[in-house]
Design an enzyme around this catalytic site. Structure first.
Site, mmCIF file in Angstrom:
data_model
loop_
_atom_site.group_PDB
_atom_site.id
_atom_site.type_symbol
_atom_site.label_atom_id
_atom_site.label_comp_id
_atom_site.label_asym_id
_atom_site.label_seq_id
_atom_site.Cartn_x
_atom_site.Cartn_y
_atom_site.Cartn_z
ATOM 1 N N CYS A 1 73.320 108.395 45.760
ATOM 2 C CA CYS A 1 73.008 107.242 46.592
ATOM 3 C C CYS A 1 71.625 106.695 46.234
ATOM 4 O O CYS A 1 70.907 107.264 45.420
ATOM 5 C CB CYS A 1 73.032 107.643 48.069
ATOM 6 S SG CYS A 1 74.535 108.534 48.573
ATOM 7 N N ARG A 2 71.275 105.592 46.851
ATOM 8 C CA ARG A 2 69.930 105.014 46.724
ATOM 9 C C ARG A 2 69.416 104.723 48.131
ATOM 10 O O ARG A 2 70.199 104.373 49.033
ATOM 11 C CB ARG A 2 69.929 103.731 45.912
ATOM 12 C CG ARG A 2 70.480 103.833 44.490
ATOM 13 C CD ARG A 2 69.473 104.482 43.518
ATOM 14 N NE ARG A 2 69.543 105.952 43.573
ATOM 15 C CZ ARG A 2 68.778 106.755 42.839
ATOM 16 N NH1 ARG A 2 67.855 106.246 42.032
ATOM 17 N NH2 ARG A 2 68.904 108.061 42.947
#
Length: 264
Positions: free
Chosen positions: A2-3
């Site tokens: 994820c970011r």
């Protein structure tokens, strides 16, 4: 993988981190540059602090770039502290309950990474949550469980120690019942007054974390990836460390290396 992006400081519009920069979080949901999965389209979420101690929370399962409600919220809401996340699932279903950030009381939390073999021992890991907190186990992710373990370990009294203890407990379960890599994690959490970020790994690969003080904004940005390609002034948090942000100060602490093997 994820970011995520987080902020603490003088109130700003959420879009200043999430959608306006050239390599904003929404742009990273389409084309991340520092993770194995370039597209992070399995949901998104925001937790932000305003007049009340508890954060507001908005999460959905759409790709972040396609939700007009997210764009409107970011454009019109100002906050002195917020967490934003775009998700790339490592196995759990795409559902609102599995989207970050997670919130409980005054705390918000988000995570990027994995606990090796988690699906194989998820039931066993869930049993480590007390009856008092288990009703807040809404989804099926290792990330939500990390948050609940930290709350069990005393997040209010020791925000760093409790979060490290939560990571260590799930790493030990992975060693006994899961698969390698047993732990890779970058995480951020906040109570609206302070912002915390850590970077941990049981092998030589730790998800990236950067931070930057903006004198013009009078605030800290803490991110998975810098918000402009080639922009200077970002400091990479070393693996095996935690950063505590408060006011215009940051304290970076090295974590116990006997507990976690961290990359340099």
């Amino acid at each position: 993988m994820c970011r995520w992006a987080a902020y603490l400081g003088a109130p700003i519009f959420i879009e200043d981190l999430v959608s306006a920069p050239g390599h904003s979080l929404i742009e990273q949901s389409r084309q991340a540059t520092e993770c194995k999965t370039a597209t992070n389209a399995d949901g998104f979420g925001l937790a932000w602090y305003a007049e009340r101690p508890e954060p507001g929370l908005y999460r959905d399962v759409f790709p972040a770039w396609s939700d007009p409600n997210l764009a409107a919220l970011c454009r019109t809401v100002k906050s002195h502290a917020f967490l934003a996340h775009v998700r790339a699932s490592t196995g759990a279903a795409t559902s609102r309950n599995n989207c970050h950030p997670f919130a409980h009381g005054r705390w918000s939390f988000m995570h990027n990474g994995q606990i090796g073999g988690f699906d194989g021992f998820r039931r066993r890991a869930d049993m480590g949550v007390s009856d008092a907190l288990y009703p807040y186990r809404k989804g099926a992710t290792d990330s939500e469980l990390l948050f609940l373990y930290a709350l069990e370990a005393g997040l209010d009294a020791d925000p760093v120690g409790a979060m490290v203890a939560a990571h260590d407990a799930l790493r030990e379960l992975s060693i006994t019942h899961g698969t390698a890599p047993h732990l890779r994690s970058s995480a951020a959490w906040s109570d609206g007054r302070r912002l915390y970020a850590l970077r941990l790994s049981s092998d030589a690969i730790a998800p990236s974390v950067y931070y930057r003080w903006s004198a013009s904004r009078q605030g800290w940005a803490v991110v998975s990836e810098p918000l402009e390609i080639g922009q200077g002034g970002w400091t990479e948090l070393p693996a095996g460390h935690v950063a505590v942000f408060e006011g215009d100060r940051v304290e970076v602490q090295e974590l116990v290396r006997s507990a976690f093997q961290a990359s340099a």
